[in-house]
Scaffold this motif. Structure first.
Motif, mmCIF file in Angstrom:
data_model
loop_
_atom_site.group_PDB
_atom_site.id
_atom_site.type_symbol
_atom_site.label_atom_id
_atom_site.label_comp_id
_atom_site.label_asym_id
_atom_site.label_seq_id
_atom_site.Cartn_x
_atom_site.Cartn_y
_atom_site.Cartn_z
ATOM 1 N N ALA A 23 -1.100 10.273 -3.250
ATOM 2 C CA ALA A 23 0.049 10.440 -2.356
ATOM 3 C C ALA A 23 1.344 10.110 -3.087
ATOM 4 O O ALA A 23 2.348 10.824 -2.950
ATOM 5 C CB ALA A 23 -0.111 9.559 -1.128
ATOM 6 N N ALA A 24 1.356 9.030 -3.865
ATOM 7 C CA ALA A 24 2.559 8.649 -4.601
ATOM 8 C C ALA A 24 2.987 9.772 -5.542
ATOM 9 O O ALA A 24 4.177 10.120 -5.614
ATOM 10 C CB ALA A 24 2.307 7.360 -5.386
ATOM 11 N N VAL A 25 2.034 10.341 -6.263
ATOM 12 C CA VAL A 25 2.336 11.422 -7.195
ATOM 13 C C VAL A 25 2.843 12.655 -6.450
ATOM 14 O O VAL A 25 3.802 13.307 -6.871
ATOM 15 C CB VAL A 25 1.097 11.761 -8.037
ATOM 16 N N ARG A 26 2.244 12.952 -5.319
ATOM 17 C CA ARG A 26 2.650 14.138 -4.563
ATOM 18 C C ARG A 26 4.051 13.965 -3.972
ATOM 19 O O ARG A 26 4.853 14.896 -3.968
ATOM 20 C CB ARG A 26 1.627 14.435 -3.468
ATOM 21 N N PHE A 27 4.355 12.773 -3.468
ATOM 22 C CA PHE A 27 5.708 12.521 -2.980
ATOM 23 C C PHE A 27 6.720 12.680 -4.105
ATOM 24 O O PHE A 27 7.791 13.268 -3.914
ATOM 25 C CB PHE A 27 5.815 11.117 -2.388
ATOM 26 N N ALA A 28 6.397 12.141 -5.271
ATOM 27 C CA ALA A 28 7.306 12.262 -6.407
ATOM 28 C C ALA A 28 7.502 13.715 -6.801
ATOM 29 O O ALA A 28 8.607 14.134 -7.161
ATOM 30 C CB ALA A 28 6.766 11.451 -7.586
ATOM 31 N N ARG A 29 6.446 14.493 -6.716
ATOM 32 C CA ARG A 29 6.538 15.921 -7.039
ATOM 33 C C ARG A 29 7.496 16.631 -6.076
ATOM 34 O O ARG A 29 8.133 17.624 -6.427
ATOM 35 C CB ARG A 29 5.148 16.556 -6.986
ATOM 36 N N GLU A 30 7.598 16.111 -4.852
ATOM 37 C CA GLU A 30 8.518 16.687 -3.867
ATOM 38 C C GLU A 30 9.943 16.157 -4.028
ATOM 39 O O GLU A 30 10.821 16.498 -3.242
ATOM 40 C CB GLU A 30 8.014 16.388 -2.453
ATOM 41 N N GLY A 31 10.143 15.310 -5.026
ATOM 42 C CA GLY A 31 11.485 14.810 -5.297
ATOM 43 C C GLY A 31 11.823 13.485 -4.658
ATOM 44 O O GLY A 31 12.978 13.046 -4.696
ATOM 45 N N ALA A 32 10.818 12.818 -4.072
ATOM 46 C CA ALA A 32 11.056 11.514 -3.457
ATOM 47 C C ALA A 32 11.049 10.412 -4.507
ATOM 48 O O ALA A 32 10.481 10.555 -5.590
ATOM 49 C CB ALA A 32 9.991 11.236 -2.397
ATOM 50 N N TYR A 33 11.686 9.296 -4.168
ATOM 51 C CA TYR A 33 11.625 8.080 -4.970
ATOM 52 C C TYR A 33 10.528 7.192 -4.378
ATOM 53 O O TYR A 33 10.528 6.934 -3.170
ATOM 54 C CB TYR A 33 12.955 7.350 -4.957
ATOM 55 N N VAL A 34 9.633 6.713 -5.217
ATOM 56 C CA VAL A 34 8.415 6.080 -4.715
ATOM 57 C C VAL A 34 8.328 4.610 -5.131
ATOM 58 O O VAL A 34 8.479 4.275 -6.312
ATOM 59 C CB VAL A 34 7.160 6.826 -5.213
ATOM 60 N N LEU A 35 8.081 3.755 -4.160
ATOM 61 C CA LEU A 35 7.777 2.349 -4.417
ATOM 62 C C LEU A 35 6.261 2.187 -4.300
ATOM 63 O O LEU A 35 5.688 2.382 -3.234
ATOM 64 C CB LEU A 35 8.497 1.457 -3.404
ATOM 65 N N VAL A 36 5.643 1.865 -5.403
ATOM 66 C CA VAL A 36 4.188 1.690 -5.488
ATOM 67 C C VAL A 36 3.865 0.231 -5.183
ATOM 68 O O VAL A 36 4.278 -0.667 -5.919
ATOM 69 C CB VAL A 36 3.686 2.061 -6.894
ATOM 70 N N ALA A 37 3.134 -0.020 -4.111
ATOM 71 C CA ALA A 37 2.724 -1.379 -3.762
ATOM 72 C C ALA A 37 1.214 -1.493 -3.917
ATOM 73 O O ALA A 37 0.463 -0.687 -3.351
ATOM 74 C CB ALA A 37 3.135 -1.705 -2.325
ATOM 75 N N ASP A 38 0.778 -2.474 -4.679
ATOM 76 C CA ASP A 38 -0.656 -2.638 -4.895
ATOM 77 C C ASP A 38 -0.941 -4.083 -5.289
ATOM 78 O O ASP A 38 -0.065 -4.791 -5.791
ATOM 79 C CB ASP A 38 -1.157 -1.692 -5.989
ATOM 80 N N LEU A 39 -2.175 -4.490 -5.063
ATOM 81 C CA LEU A 39 -2.600 -5.850 -5.406
ATOM 82 C C LEU A 39 -2.844 -6.003 -6.899
ATOM 83 O O LEU A 39 -2.799 -7.109 -7.436
ATOM 84 C CB LEU A 39 -3.875 -6.189 -4.616
ATOM 85 N N ARG A 40 -3.083 -4.897 -7.586
ATOM 86 C CA ARG A 40 -3.487 -4.922 -9.007
ATOM 87 C C ARG A 40 -2.350 -4.408 -9.885
ATOM 88 O O ARG A 40 -1.955 -3.249 -9.779
ATOM 89 C CB ARG A 40 -4.739 -4.059 -9.198
ATOM 90 N N ARG A 41 -1.865 -5.257 -10.786
ATOM 91 C CA ARG A 41 -0.711 -4.904 -11.606
ATOM 92 C C ARG A 41 -0.993 -3.699 -12.502
ATOM 93 O O ARG A 41 -0.187 -2.767 -12.579
ATOM 94 C CB ARG A 41 -0.294 -6.102 -12.458
ATOM 95 N N ALA A 42 -2.115 -3.718 -13.211
ATOM 96 C CA ALA A 42 -2.412 -2.631 -14.147
ATOM 97 C C ALA A 42 -2.514 -1.297 -13.420
ATOM 98 O O ALA A 42 -2.028 -0.269 -13.907
ATOM 99 C CB ALA A 42 -3.702 -2.926 -14.917
ATOM 100 N N ALA A 43 -3.150 -1.303 -12.254
ATOM 101 C CA ALA A 43 -3.297 -0.066 -11.488
ATOM 102 C C ALA A 43 -1.948 0.444 -11.005
ATOM 103 O O ALA A 43 -1.660 1.653 -11.070
ATOM 104 C CB ALA A 43 -4.228 -0.302 -10.297
#
Length: 253
Positions: A23-43
């Protein structure tokens, strides 16, 4: 056709892998700015890298979203970096062990409810003032087949996902007048790499495991992400309070 997402600020939880990353990649492909929130830093960093490699813009915040301090950091970062929050997507979740009520201990119950229901509630509550100030916003939750019936997960996950659907409908009704739409997808079997339930309990395993399998092929994470992006987009401008099964008809069987 434009999705209307270009230049929009999007938060995606659980975006370090699986449907969240797609979803993050697809939003970015549509020109959105994405904040990735996750428990795992490397991921999380891998998702940010994937977005950057395709020419998009993404930042990450790492932490447990059941912690209000992490929630505030996520929202403040999106607001400061991207000028607000236009879209919030909840994909972070955990599975129970197919434990039925008599087999569910306190630790399993509280953690599943905390991650699958309380954390989305906390982040939604923190985002709402930003959306209300702008007079627009779209929130997309991840429900599940477990939110549509009582036979697909253990007691904790079933209760949490039914709670998610209740929250979606409450938000849809109470914030419609200020331009905020709330919907959910209800995925069926999906090739997420998400670990399945560690079944060991005799009753839960015997009662629930035979009901798994769905009605067709396993979906890709990209197919789930496409449904999320659609619900967040201007193309779904008149869709509010909907729980959209993305399961090839499993929920209709």
């Amino acid at each position: 056709m434009s999705t209307g997402l270009e230049g929009r600020s999007v938060i995606v939880t659980g975006a370090g892998s699986g449907t969240g990353r797609a979803a993050a990649v697809r939003f970015a492909r549509e020109g959105a700015y994405v904040l990735v929130a996750d428990l795992r830093r490397a991921a999380a960093e891998e998702t940010v890298k994937a977005v950057a490699e395709m020419g998009g813009t993404a930042l990450s915040v790492v932490g447990d979203l059941s912690d209000q301090r992490v929630v505030d950091q996520v929202v403040d970062t999106a607001d400061e970096a991207f000028g607000g929050v236009d879209v919030l997507v909840h994909t972070a979740e955990i599975m129970d062990r197919l434990s039925v009520v008599s087999e569910t201990d306190d630790a399993e119950w509280y953690r599943v409810i905390e991650v699958n229901l309380t954390a989305p509630f906390l982040l939604t509550r923190a985002v709402l003032p930003h959306m209300m100030a702008e007079g627009r916003g779209s929130i997309v939750f991840t429900a599940a087949e477990a939110g549509l019936r009582g036979s697909i997960a253990g007691a904790a996950c079933t209760a949490a996902k039914h709670g998610v659907i209740g929250l979606v409908r409450s938000l849809a009704v109470t914030y419609l007048g200020v331009g905020i739409r709330t919907n959910a997808i209800a995925p069926g079997g999906t090739g997420t790499g998400f670990p399945g339930a560690a079944v060991s309990e005799v009753h839960g395993d015997n009662v629930l495991a035979p009901r798994f399998g769905g009605t067709g092929r396993v979906a890709t994470v990209e197919e789930q992400a496409a449904a999320i992006v659609f619900l967040a987009s201007d193309g779904a401008a008149h869709i509010n309070g909907t729980v959209l099964p993305v399961d090839e008809g499993w929920s209709a069987a």
